[in-house]
Design a protein around this motif. Structure first.
Motif, PDB file in Angstrom:
ATOM      1  N   PRO A 179       0.808  -1.226   0.000  1.00  0.00           N
ATOM      2  CA  PRO A 179       0.000   0.000   0.000  1.00  0.00           C
ATOM      3  C   PRO A 179       0.837   1.270   0.000  1.00  0.00           C
ATOM      4  CG  PRO A 179       0.040  -0.984   2.191  1.00  0.00           C
ATOM      5  CD  PRO A 179       0.739  -1.959   1.281  1.00  0.00           C
ATOM      6  N   ARG A 180       2.139   1.140   0.263  1.00  0.00           N
ATOM      7  CA  ARG A 180       3.022   2.314   0.346  1.00  0.00           C
ATOM      8  C   ARG A 180       3.748   2.599  -0.963  1.00  0.00           C
ATOM      9  NH1 ARG A 180       5.747   1.814   6.395  1.00  0.00           N
ATOM     10  NH2 ARG A 180       3.781   1.670   7.544  1.00  0.00           N
ATOM     11  N   MET A 181       3.529   1.750  -1.951  1.00  0.00           N
ATOM     12  CA  MET A 181       4.184   1.936  -3.237  1.00  0.00           C
ATOM     13  C   MET A 181       3.157   2.284  -4.296  1.00  0.00           C
ATOM     14  SD  MET A 181       6.722  -1.393  -3.033  1.00  0.00           S
ATOM     15  CE  MET A 181       7.570  -1.111  -4.592  1.00  0.00           C
ATOM     16  N   THR A 182       3.537   3.142  -5.227  1.00  0.00           N
ATOM     17  CA  THR A 182       2.646   3.414  -6.359  1.00  0.00           C
ATOM     18  C   THR A 182       2.584   2.165  -7.244  1.00  0.00           C
ATOM     19  OG1 THR A 182       4.390   4.242  -7.815  1.00  0.00           O
ATOM     20  CG2 THR A 182       3.311   5.850  -6.340  1.00  0.00           C
ATOM     21  N   VAL A 183       1.594   2.149  -8.113  1.00  0.00           N
ATOM     22  CA  VAL A 183       1.449   1.015  -9.021  1.00  0.00           C
ATOM     23  C   VAL A 183       2.692   0.865  -9.899  1.00  0.00           C
ATOM     24  CG1 VAL A 183       0.191   0.285 -11.082  1.00  0.00           C
ATOM     25  CG2 VAL A 183      -1.062   0.954  -9.027  1.00  0.00           C
ATOM     26  N   GLY A 184       3.228   1.973 -10.360  1.00  0.00           N
ATOM     27  CA  GLY A 184       4.446   1.928 -11.173  1.00  0.00           C
ATOM     28  C   GLY A 184       5.612   1.325 -10.414  1.00  0.00           C
ATOM     29  N   GLU A 185       5.752   1.675  -9.137  1.00  0.00           N
ATOM     30  CA  GLU A 185       6.835   1.123  -8.317  1.00  0.00           C
ATOM     31  C   GLU A 185       6.630  -0.369  -8.066  1.00  0.00           C
ATOM     32  OE1 GLU A 185       7.888   5.159  -5.710  1.00  0.00           O
ATOM     33  OE2 GLU A 185       6.380   3.737  -4.985  1.00  0.00           O
ATOM     34  N   VAL A 186       5.362  -0.764  -7.836  1.00  0.00           N
ATOM     35  CA  VAL A 186       5.051  -2.185  -7.620  1.00  0.00           C
ATOM     36  C   VAL A 186       5.458  -3.017  -8.831  1.00  0.00           C
ATOM     37  CG1 VAL A 186       3.130  -3.824  -7.442  1.00  0.00           C
ATOM     38  CG2 VAL A 186       3.199  -1.837  -5.932  1.00  0.00           C
ATOM     39  N   ILE A 187       5.088  -2.557 -10.011  1.00  0.00           N
ATOM     40  CA  ILE A 187       5.347  -3.325 -11.231  1.00  0.00           C
ATOM     41  C   ILE A 187       6.832  -3.335 -11.584  1.00  0.00           C
ATOM     42  CG2 ILE A 187       4.871  -3.454 -13.719  1.00  0.00           C
ATOM     43  CD1 ILE A 187       2.105  -2.255 -13.103  1.00  0.00           C
ATOM     44  N   SER A 188       7.528  -2.225 -11.313  1.00  0.00           N
ATOM     45  CA  SER A 188       8.945  -2.139 -11.700  1.00  0.00           C
ATOM     46  C   SER A 188       9.886  -2.786 -10.689  1.00  0.00           C
ATOM     47  CB  SER A 188       9.348  -0.671 -11.894  1.00  0.00           C
ATOM     48  OG  SER A 188       9.295   0.024 -10.660  1.00  0.00           O
ATOM     49  N   GLU A 235      -0.841  -4.004 -21.644  1.00  0.00           N
ATOM     50  CA  GLU A 235      -1.150  -5.420 -21.872  1.00  0.00           C
ATOM     51  C   GLU A 235      -2.386  -5.864 -21.098  1.00  0.00           C
ATOM     52  OE1 GLU A 235       0.262  -7.554 -23.955  1.00  0.00           O
ATOM     53  OE2 GLU A 235       2.405  -7.799 -23.581  1.00  0.00           O
ATOM     54  N   VAL A 236      -2.565  -5.320 -19.873  1.00  0.00           N
ATOM     55  CA  VAL A 236      -3.704  -5.726 -19.035  1.00  0.00           C
ATOM     56  C   VAL A 236      -4.847  -4.723 -19.122  1.00  0.00           C
ATOM     57  CG1 VAL A 236      -2.256  -7.051 -17.465  1.00  0.00           C
ATOM     58  CG2 VAL A 236      -2.714  -4.643 -16.948  1.00  0.00           C
ATOM     59  N   ALA A 237      -4.827  -3.881 -20.154  1.00  0.00           N
ATOM     60  CA  ALA A 237      -5.912  -2.936 -20.441  1.00  0.00           C
ATOM     61  C   ALA A 237      -6.134  -1.921 -19.326  1.00  0.00           C
ATOM     62  CB  ALA A 237      -7.209  -3.692 -20.735  1.00  0.00           C
ATOM     63  N   LEU A 238      -5.024  -1.393 -18.786  1.00  0.00           N
ATOM     64  CA  LEU A 238      -5.096  -0.299 -17.821  1.00  0.00           C
ATOM     65  C   LEU A 238      -4.371   0.918 -18.390  1.00  0.00           C
ATOM     66  CD1 LEU A 238      -4.410  -2.025 -14.360  1.00  0.00           C
ATOM     67  CD2 LEU A 238      -6.580  -1.108 -15.194  1.00  0.00           C
ATOM     68  N   ASP A 239      -4.862   2.092 -18.049  1.00  0.00           N
ATOM     69  CA  ASP A 239      -4.278   3.334 -18.535  1.00  0.00           C
ATOM     70  C   ASP A 239      -2.920   3.558 -17.869  1.00  0.00           C
ATOM     71  OD1 ASP A 239      -3.623   5.856 -19.350  1.00  0.00           O
ATOM     72  OD2 ASP A 239      -5.482   6.815 -18.658  1.00  0.00           O
ATOM     73  N   PRO A 240      -1.827   3.604 -18.624  1.00  0.00           N
ATOM     74  CA  PRO A 240      -0.500   3.832 -18.023  1.00  0.00           C
ATOM     75  C   PRO A 240      -0.414   5.136 -17.232  1.00  0.00           C
ATOM     76  CG  PRO A 240      -0.283   3.100 -20.291  1.00  0.00           C
ATOM     77  CD  PRO A 240      -1.737   3.381 -20.075  1.00  0.00           C
ATOM     78  N   ALA A 241      -1.302   6.093 -17.529  1.00  0.00           N
ATOM     79  CA  ALA A 241      -1.289   7.363 -16.795  1.00  0.00           C
ATOM     80  C   ALA A 241      -1.626   7.167 -15.322  1.00  0.00           C
ATOM     81  CB  ALA A 241      -2.274   8.340 -17.437  1.00  0.00           C
ATOM     82  N   MET A 242      -2.213   5.999 -14.978  1.00  0.00           N
ATOM     83  CA  MET A 242      -2.599   5.733 -13.590  1.00  0.00           C
ATOM     84  C   MET A 242      -1.464   5.107 -12.776  1.00  0.00           C
ATOM     85  SD  MET A 242      -6.578   4.467 -13.869  1.00  0.00           S
ATOM     86  CE  MET A 242      -6.231   2.922 -14.700  1.00  0.00           C
ATOM     87  N   ARG A 243      -0.273   5.003 -13.349  1.00  0.00           N
ATOM     88  CA  ARG A 243       0.804   4.288 -12.663  1.00  0.00           C
ATOM     89  C   ARG A 243       1.336   5.023 -11.438  1.00  0.00           C
ATOM     90  NH1 ARG A 243       2.769   6.379 -17.343  1.00  0.00           N
ATOM     91  NH2 ARG A 243       4.743   7.533 -17.360  1.00  0.00           N
ATOM     92  N   ASN A 244       1.003   6.282 -11.284  1.00  0.00           N
ATOM     93  CA  ASN A 244       1.454   7.021 -10.102  1.00  0.00           C
ATOM     94  C   ASN A 244       0.433   7.005  -8.963  1.00  0.00           C
ATOM     95  OD1 ASN A 244       3.963   7.838 -11.229  1.00  0.00           O
ATOM     96  ND2 ASN A 244       2.911   9.412 -12.407  1.00  0.00           N
ATOM     97  N   ARG A 245      -0.648   6.261  -9.156  1.00  0.00           N
ATOM     98  CA  ARG A 245      -1.635   6.097  -8.089  1.00  0.00           C
ATOM     99  C   ARG A 245      -1.255   4.924  -7.191  1.00  0.00           C
ATOM    100  NH1 ARG A 245      -7.487   6.625 -11.189  1.00  0.00           N
ATOM    101  NH2 ARG A 245      -7.080   8.581 -12.308  1.00  0.00           N
TER     102      ARG A 245
END
Length: 532
Positions: A374-383, A408-418
């Motif tokens: 919960p403390r990492m953004t989605v971008g940090e989780v994936i990377s 690939e999983v049909a999510l907006d890359p702009a949301m990676r900082n959430r």
């Protein structure tokens, strides 16, 4: 209207948040008669649980409620807190979705049930104990006189849910609110809990407000149903009427939202990617100083082969050893026996020698919220995996791969900082899949990846997994207690019970003609609606 036990009249609930007001329920009206079962259905976020929680006056302080909630013609929104405490537990009781979070882990189950009797009926501990044993017996807990002193962690999921039911029925309520009481349970345990509720309803003559997203249950359990979407009531009627002639496209979508289709067969000449022989996993129960330790064998001598591009489904009840086997095959648990991945014997490899293989073998877990920090953004989780397995990549390169994985999983890359809490359950599961895919694995262990999702969301995740498998030639080991999902995804199926495989074979053959009695019981519990 005079015969109604509960009346919800133009109920609206708004949540006052720092960044504005969020409407959760909008002018909802419905009623329940004595002895009736009314199902409140809809996807996550539709407002069904908020509506029932409002009836119990259990909403948080930031909630603002308007309209009327009348129980036996008494307006629950205007009664004093003291009067509401007498109604709550005595006349209206509630069963929550997850018993492990509802039960106190530090208190014995008998004491927790007795507390209800002491608070509402004025019994002392000595008087309450035989009543608690009687309640445990009524809800089907084996050896209730002994189990009364157990802690919640010592019971199975189904037994914990039975304890919650016993607690809710302690004062013989006139209305029972059951909020997703079977969502996390195996199909056989689910069928047992539903049969138990029907039996207790007939015994006590109580009404049930049943909240669920599973319309397969509603078809056979409820007298009437109300369909909610985005906080509004979009359709209502008798269960037979709504199922036979739904008036709204949304209702029709919910009814039809079952995993469908079959996986295209894999070429039998393709090489094996994963092979296992005589895999065994055991856990120490007690360690003794001068005597041999006691062990529980969770997986007992299992053989398994998976070809490239193939999906093998593993089904069985909780405690059958499904997840333990999956983790053992990926060397996440110590095991005995032979395990070969792409021809290499990995059973004896230590942590350091397994690390180069980890990017080729990935896992998607059941609860995406629990497995995403919960403390990492989605971008940090994936990377994160890229930083570990591909340190040669710079920040810009990692970012590009995160963007690609989200697409690939049909999510907006702009949301990676959430952050994960800002996404729905289905979106979080897509993020978990993206985290696994970013490493471009060959093999994916999918451990109950759809069990916590709405049916309609399940269908989209299943379609996504199918597409990704075909596009990237992925190999899946799919673990689930949901047989309809396994039927739609798997080439072959292993049925497990008590750590052993009791039946295995091609998916179509197993589902069309299960030989073993245990498999037949699983099918009967899972597809009771298909016979209707």
């Amino acid at each position: 209207m005079a015969d109604n036990l509960l009346e919800i009249d133009n109920l609206s609930v708004d949540f006052q948040l720092p960044n504005g007001t969020v409407p959760a329920v909008k002018n909802v009206s419905f009623s329940i008669q004595p002895g009736e079962t009314l199902a409140l259905v809809g996807e996550s976020g539709s407002g069904k649980s908020v509506s029932s929680t409002a009836a119990m006056r259990l909403l948080p302080e930031l909630a603002r409620t308007s309209g009327a909630i009348r129980f036996k013609n008494e307006d629950l929104l205007s009664v004093t807190p003291k009067r509401m405490r007498r109604i709550r537990g005595n006349a209206i009781s509630m069963i929550f979705q997850e018993p492990m979070t509802s039960l106190n882990p530090l208190q014995r189950i008998g004491a927790q049930i007795a507390e209800v009797l002491e608070k509402h009926l004025g019994l002392n501990k000595r008087q309450a104990r035989p009543k608690v044993i009687e309640l445990l017996e009524q809800v089907g807990i084996p050896e209730p006189a002994r189990r009364i002193d157990s802690y919640p962690y010592e019971l199975s999921g189904g037994q914990r849910q039975r304890v919650m039911i016993a607690m809710a029925l302690a004062c013989e309520p006139e209305l029972l609110i059951a909020d997703e009481p079977t969502t996390a349970l195996d199909v056989t345990v689910q069928a047992q809990i539903l049969a138990l509720l029907k039996d207790l309803q007939a015994r006590y003559g109580m009404a049930i407000l049943f909240i669920t997203h599973d319309l397969g249950i509603v078809r056979h359990f409820a007298d009437r149903m109300c369909v909610m979407r985005y906080g509004e009531l979009v359709e209502s009627g008798t269960t037979t009427e709504v199922f036979s002639n739904p008036q709204r496209d949304y209702t029709r979508m919910l009814i039809d939202a079952d995993p469908r289709g079959h996986k295209a067969p894999v070429d039998a000449t393709l090489p094996m990617l994963l092979e296992a022989k005589d895999v065994r996993v055991r856990f120490a129960l007690k360690k003794r100083l001068f005597r041999a330790s006691e062990y529980f064998e969770a997986v007992r001598g299992i053989d398994l082969s998976i070809r490239r591009g193939q999906t093998v489904g593993i089904v069985g009840e909780s405690g059958s050893g499904k997840s333990t086997l999956g983790r053992a095959l990926l060397r996440l648990l110590k095991s005995r026996g032979e395990i070969r991945f792409d021809g290499q014997d990995i059973a004896a490899l230590d942590t350091a020698n397994m690390r180069p293989l980890r990017s080729r073998m990935q896992v998607v877990f059941q609860d995406p919220f629990g497995s995403l920090s919960p403390r990492m953004t989605v971008g940090e989780v994936i990377s994160e995996g890229l930083r570990v397995h591909h340190p040669e990549l710079n920040r810009r390169q990692r970012e590009a791969q995160v963007v690609e994985a989200l697409k690939e999983v049909a999510l907006d890359p702009a949301m990676r900082n959430r952050y994960p809490h800002e996404f729905s359950g289905g979106q979080r599961q897509r993020i978990a899949i993206a985290r696994a895919l970013v490493l471009k694995p060959e093999f994916l262990l999918l451990d109950e990846p759809t069990s916590a999702l709405d049916r309609s969301v399940q269908v989209t995740v299943i379609d996504l997994l199918r597409d990704l498998q075909q596009k990237h030639d992925l190999t899946y080991l799919f673990i689930s207690h949901d047989l309809s999902v396994v039927r739609a995804l798997a080439d072959t199926v292993l049925v497990m019970k008590e750590g052993q495989v009791v039946e295995q074979g091609a998916t179509d053959a197993i589902f069309a003609n299960p030989r073993e009695r245990y498999t037949q019981e699983l099918m009967r519990a899972a597809f009771v609606g298909d016979a209707a």
